[in-house]
Scaffold this active site. Structure first.
Site, short mmCIF file in Angstrom:
data_model
loop_
_atom_site.label_atom_id
_atom_site.label_comp_id
_atom_site.label_asym_id
_atom_site.label_seq_id
_atom_site.Cartn_x
_atom_site.Cartn_y
_atom_site.Cartn_z
CE LYS A 133 -5.44 -4.26 2.79
NZ LYS A 133 -5.87 -3.74 1.36
CG ASP A 179 -8.68 -5.92 0.92
OD1 ASP A 179 -8.12 -5.34 0.16
OD2 ASP A 179 -8.35 -7.13 1.34
CG ASN A 222 -15.86 -3.40 -4.78
OD1 ASN A 222 -14.65 -2.89 -5.21
ND2 ASN A 222 -16.83 -2.90 -4.80
CD GLN A 259 -3.27 -0.06 0.24
OE1 GLN A 259 -3.38 -1.16 0.41
NE2 GLN A 259 -3.88 0.64 -0.57
CB SER A 288 -10.23 5.66 -0.71
OG SER A 288 -10.96 4.49 -0.65
P1 NDP Z 1 -14.48 -9.39 -2.34
O1 NDP Z 1 -14.80 -9.76 -0.84
O2 NDP Z 1 -15.64 -8.30 -2.73
O3 NDP Z 1 -14.53 -10.39 -3.16
C1 NDP Z 1 -13.45 -11.28 -3.14
C2 NDP Z 1 -13.73 -12.27 -4.26
O4 NDP Z 1 -12.45 -13.12 -4.38
C3 NDP Z 1 -14.71 -13.35 -3.88
O5 NDP Z 1 -15.45 -13.53 -4.96
C4 NDP Z 1 -14.13 -14.42 -3.18
O6 NDP Z 1 -15.04 -15.50 -3.11
C5 NDP Z 1 -12.82 -14.52 -3.96
N1 NDP Z 1 -11.81 -14.87 -2.99
C6 NDP Z 1 -11.57 -14.48 -1.93
N2 NDP Z 1 -10.48 -15.41 -1.25
C7 NDP Z 1 -10.41 -16.12 -1.89
C8 NDP Z 1 -9.52 -17.45 -1.90
N3 NDP Z 1 -8.55 -17.69 -1.06
N4 NDP Z 1 -9.58 -18.22 -3.00
C9 NDP Z 1 -10.57 -18.13 -3.87
N5 NDP Z 1 -11.30 -17.04 -4.05
C10 NDP Z 1 -11.26 -16.29 -3.13
O7 NDP Z 1 -12.91 -8.45 -2.26
P2 NDP Z 1 -12.49 -7.29 -3.22
O8 NDP Z 1 -13.07 -7.72 -4.52
O9 NDP Z 1 -12.61 -6.11 -2.66
O10 NDP Z 1 -11.10 -7.75 -3.30
C11 NDP Z 1 -10.45 -8.55 -4.31
C12 NDP Z 1 -8.78 -8.47 -4.33
O11 NDP Z 1 -8.63 -7.01 -4.71
C13 NDP Z 1 -8.25 -8.57 -3.10
O12 NDP Z 1 -7.03 -8.98 -3.34
C14 NDP Z 1 -7.97 -7.06 -2.43
O13 NDP Z 1 -6.96 -6.80 -1.71
C15 NDP Z 1 -7.84 -6.52 -3.88
N6 NDP Z 1 -8.11 -4.86 -3.82
C16 NDP Z 1 -9.40 -4.34 -3.35
C17 NDP Z 1 -9.74 -3.18 -3.53
C18 NDP Z 1 -11.19 -2.79 -3.09
O14 NDP Z 1 -11.37 -1.39 -3.26
N7 NDP Z 1 -12.07 -3.49 -2.82
C19 NDP Z 1 -8.75 -2.11 -4.09
C20 NDP Z 1 -7.23 -2.62 -4.66
C21 NDP Z 1 -7.37 -4.18 -4.42
P3 NDP Z 1 -16.23 -15.65 -2.28
O15 NDP Z 1 -17.44 -14.81 -3.19
O16 NDP Z 1 -16.60 -17.22 -2.23
O17 NDP Z 1 -15.80 -15.13 -1.06
O1 2IT Z 2 -6.09 -2.67 -1.53
C1 2IT Z 2 -6.61 -1.66 -1.40
O2 2IT Z 2 -5.88 -0.64 -2.00
C2 2IT Z 2 -7.81 -1.48 -1.01
N1 2IT Z 2 -8.33 -2.41 -0.35
C3 2IT Z 2 -8.38 -0.09 -0.95
C4 2IT Z 2 -7.91 0.85 0.14
C5 2IT Z 2 -8.63 2.02 0.39
O3 2IT Z 2 -8.16 2.72 1.31
O4 2IT Z 2 -9.58 2.47 -0.32
#
Ligand code: NDP
Ligand code: 2IT
Length: 444
Positions: free
Chosen positions: A126, A166, A240, A111, A376
């Protein structure tokens, strides 16, 4: 021994039980070599690498809450405040049973550089918990979030540390946490981002990570004489990031044919139906089997497998270490031209090297998924001026931030003779700004 090797050895010794943190540090320090070598004396004297790999502080705390049967449950909460050289700590909260200190440290470390790349004034942090939101009632989620914030609220604030979503933390959880912060601290302030629109949230924050990923991917392709139009895209995840990546890719004329969750994956040759996916994942919080049941063109498979589908572009959007060397080989054999990471560190180090060595354009998460945290920071700006901007205004700012990130990382790579190495470019560009601020602020 070179300064990088010396510090890598120290970090490995001190954090031997944290493989994800070591993986993240190894990637960053190795790719920074040309930049460190050029400034070795200055950086060594000021212990820049020792300082940047050691968090400012690491908070771990008990989170007790009562389940629907009246049973007390205990989880472990974390907040790692890694580096605030360029702004208040900023980064999400992960709620997943796999969460431990090493995972939160890897995410906090990433981050620092990602937030620097956004060009906005935010430091790196984080947090999260090993709490599993799956199968919990709304009341149980609220009980957990309130207990978590009861402790966390002592250490955060709009100008101190601003958490967000996250994995496992979305609008519902942010709402419960915001309510508890306000109740205990008596302060209505922008202490969290990803808030609901009625209480200080920003338009486009929900879509921002996925949309930003596509804005960057589009710029990358454009600069190589390609476009998204007509491309076949494989996406992992169904949360997401994945949902809004798929939506934007479709708006750009591409076709996304896969998505996945923690138990299985879907191949839908007609293209993923985003509205149906949103209904299954955002509203019903159900499994992808429900998507397949409602969509005749979709095939559901247990386990993992999205990378086996022939594609032009691959967008890993689920979690760390989900794209392995064999997957990279399959992508290359199938003619994939670009891999851009929506998730944090989804590609293993050997898979990354294989993709780069075989001419695939590869952009790591620090650059490619920075649109979420950038938006954000735009939410923080709106909170500070007590105004809210239109969807178009925020979306326009997000687009220009992502286009700038692409050019900054491309330029940084070229400056060190590493043209096309966007991993090195991102780490160097992110690092340079943080180091300048650290040096200016003295020993702290
Ligand atoms: P969500 O919880 O919305 O979605 C995560 C997705 O990934 C779900 O479909 C989940 O499955 C699947 N998943 C999670 N863990 C596992 C695993 N161990 N094995 C297989 N599938 C898995 O999270 P986000 O979409 O927010 O985050 C996804 C990634 O993006 C993460 O790495 C996060 O750190 C990163 N990220 C997120 C940001 C944000 O703004 N939200 C910003 C930047 C990066 P299930 O539906 O079964 O739970
Ligand atoms: O991994 C990431 O950059 C996030 N989960 C978003 C962090 C934030 O502060 O919006």
């Amino acid at each position: 021994m070179s300064y990088v090797d010396e510090v890598l050895e120290i970090v490995q010794k001190k954090n031997a039980d944290q493989p994800e943190f070591l993986q993240a540090v190894t990637e960053v320090l190795n790719s920074l070599r040309p930049c460190i070598d050029a400034n070795e004396e200055l950086y060594r004297k000021n212990a820049i690498l020792e300082r940047i790999t050691e968090p400012d502080r690491q908070l771990m705390f008990r989170v007790p809450w009562v389940d629907d049967n009246g049973q007390v449950q205990v989880n472990r909460g974390f907040r790692v405040q890694f580096n605030n050289a360029i702004g208040p700590y900023k980064g999400g909260l992960r709620l997943h049973p796999s969460v431990n200190l090493g995972i939160i440290k890897f995410l906090g470390f990433e981050q620092i550089f990602k937030n620097s790349l956004t060009s906005l004034p935010i430091g790196g942090g984080k947090g999260g918990s090993d709490f599993d939101p799956k199968g919990k009632s709304d009341r149980e989620i609220m009980a957990f979030c309130q207990s978590f914030m009861t402790e966390l609220c002592k250490y955060i604030g709009a100008d101190v540390d601003v958490p967000a979503g996250d994995i496992g933390t979305g609008a519902r959880e942010i709402g419960y946490m915001f309510g508890q912060y306000k109740r205990i601290r008596g302060s209505f302030e922008g202490v969290l981002t990803g808030k609901g629109l009625t209480y200080g949230g920003s338009l486009v924050r929900t879509e921002a990570t996925g949309y930003g990923l596509l804005y960057l991917t589009q710029e990358l392709l454009k600069c190589h004489g390609e476009s998204m139009e007509g491309k076949t895209v494989v996406v992992s995840g169904a949360g997401n990031v994945a949902i809004y990546a798929i939506q934007k890719a479709h708006q750009m004329g591409a076709k996304c044919v896969t998505c996945s969750d923690s138990t299985g994956w879907v191949y839908d040759p007609e293209g993923i139906d985003v509205e149906l996916l949103k209904e299954v994942k955002e509203v019903k919080r159900a499994r992808l089997t429900e998507y397949a049941a409602a969509r005749p063109s979709a095939q559901y498979h247990e386990g993992r497998g999205v990378w086996s589908i022939k594609c032009d572009i691959a967008l890993p959007c689920a979690t760390q270490n989900e794209l392995l060397l064999d997957d990279a080989k399959q992508l290359v054999a199938n003619g994939c031209i670009a891999v851009c990471e929506g998730a944090n560190m989804p590609t293993t180090l050997d898979a990354t090297e294989y993709l780069q060595a075989n001419g695939v354009y590869f952009v790591g998460g620090k650059a490619a998924n920075a649109g979420g945290v950038a938006t954000s920071a735009l939410e923080m700006s709106q909170n500070s001026e007590r105004l809210s901007w239109s969807f178009e205004e925020v979306d326009q700012k997000l687009q220009s931030i992502m286009v700038n990130i692409y050019h900054n990382i491309d330029d940084a790579a070229k400056r060190y003779g590493l043209e096309g190495d966007y991993v090195a470019g991102a780490n160097i560009a992110g690092f340079e700004k943080v180091v300048e601020a650290m040096l200016a602020q003295g020993v702290c």
